[in-house]
Design an enzyme around this catalytic site. Sequence first.
Site, PDB file in Angstrom:
ATOM      1  N   THR A 162       0.708  -1.205   0.029  1.00 42.24           N
ATOM      2  CA  THR A 162      -0.031  -0.173  -0.003  1.00 42.24           C
ATOM      3  C   THR A 162       0.806   1.250  -0.028  1.00 42.24           C
ATOM      4  O   THR A 162       0.352   2.453  -0.415  1.00 42.24           O
ATOM      5  CB  THR A 162      -0.773   0.041   0.987  1.00 42.24           C
ATOM      6  OG1 THR A 162      -1.954  -1.199   1.090  1.00 42.24           O
ATOM      7  CG2 THR A 162      -1.650   1.089   1.409  1.00 42.24           C
ATOM      8  N   THR A 188       1.531  -4.098   4.399  1.00 42.04           N
ATOM      9  CA  THR A 188       1.305  -4.541   5.766  1.00 42.04           C
ATOM     10  C   THR A 188       0.802  -5.939   5.795  1.00 42.04           C
ATOM     11  O   THR A 188       1.112  -6.424   7.167  1.00 42.04           O
ATOM     12  CB  THR A 188       0.382  -3.589   6.362  1.00 42.04           C
ATOM     13  OG1 THR A 188      -0.881  -3.650   5.632  1.00 42.04           O
ATOM     14  CG2 THR A 188       0.874  -2.052   6.167  1.00 42.04           C
ATOM     15  N   ASP A 189       0.467  -6.490   5.038  1.00 46.07           N
ATOM     16  CA  ASP A 189      -0.432  -7.694   5.169  1.00 46.07           C
ATOM     17  C   ASP A 189       0.511  -8.965   5.667  1.00 46.07           C
ATOM     18  O   ASP A 189       0.168  -9.763   6.420  1.00 46.07           O
ATOM     19  CB  ASP A 189      -1.282  -8.091   3.922  1.00 46.07           C
ATOM     20  CG  ASP A 189      -2.610  -7.348   3.851  1.00 46.07           C
ATOM     21  OD1 ASP A 189      -2.817  -6.587   4.857  1.00 46.07           O
ATOM     22  OD2 ASP A 189      -2.954  -7.302   2.703  1.00 46.07           O
TER      23      ASP A 189
END
Length: 358
Positions: A39, A119-120
């Site tokens: 992101t 971030t995942d």
Amino acid sequence: MAVEGGSLKIAAMTTSSSSQNAAGASALPRIAVLATGGTIAGSAPDAANTAGYQAGVIGVAQLLAAVPGLDAVAQIHAEQVASVDSKDMSFALWTTLAQRVNALLADDDIDGVVITHGTDTLEETAYLLHLTVKSAKPVILTAAMRPASALSADGPLNLLNAVTVAASGAAAGQGVLVAFNNRMHCARDVAKISTYAVDAFQSPEIGALGWVQDGRVDFQRRALRPHTLDTPFAVVDDAAQWPQVDIVTSYAGVSRIAVDALVSAGVRGIVVAGTGNGSIHATLQQALADAAAQGVAVVRASRVGSGHVMHNGAAKDDALGFVSAGTLSPYKARVLLMLALAAGNTQKDALQRVFDTY
Ligand code: SIN
């Protein structure tokens, strides 16, 4: 810009602003920024959109250009290692990234590495590198919850803070860190705890190592478990050779179908995300005990998200052939189990020592 070895390389992107003379710039720490997507490199059709965007579409040069003041903190060498949404993180990319980090840190001209990441799965990559980087130089991962195109995008400040930590010298010897929303976390402890909030990372139970703000880096404590130079682990060169380890979860009414299918498929290990202190529904526990009896490494973690799983606590590990994960989440327990199996630890007692140590 030139493309080298499959990665976009911005050769010696040493940035000296008009307000900074060349001598001053060359005295700054030399930090490699490796971009992998996420992101932080995401773009949406309009600035108010923070959910319907495409991750990993903005290049590293544009990410760096959005960070005012970076040239006063470090000399930046930038590489585009990948452009992925980190939900699609692969063994091949893990291997490429770890090998590139190790190669850069072995270079006397590089003082530290910053990695931009989605971030995942950031916590999985961070822990993998924590266990496989062979250097005491700083390695800092950072990310963003809002795409680069958003109002109040959090990526530029997170990136500035990550470079600040890498350049500070204080992060040396601390293993791999995650700099996010002004805090510094140990790769072993950190977890994503929100699907949308800008303050999306915590180190549950244990807390952050310190904070970074306005150029100041303040560590409050250090990680105690061995990492980086003090582990025997290495990434697997051939992506196809990573030991297959999968995760199953215990819940009301769970069947043994998934475990039996995994065993039939020939997995080397299974991590179970148990309830509470790693307790396991009787049906699933029997399936896992049967798997362990067939030589599959079974590691008992918890789905709770904080706290620890005690050996011979909620399940009789020694009798059932299980290893307990301690404070590691199921996702990090899987990372450690894969590395331990790849390093030749196959017996339950040896694996338990690995989980008690790292
Ligand atoms: C990703 O993990 O690549 C997308 C989500 C994010 O970075 O927040």
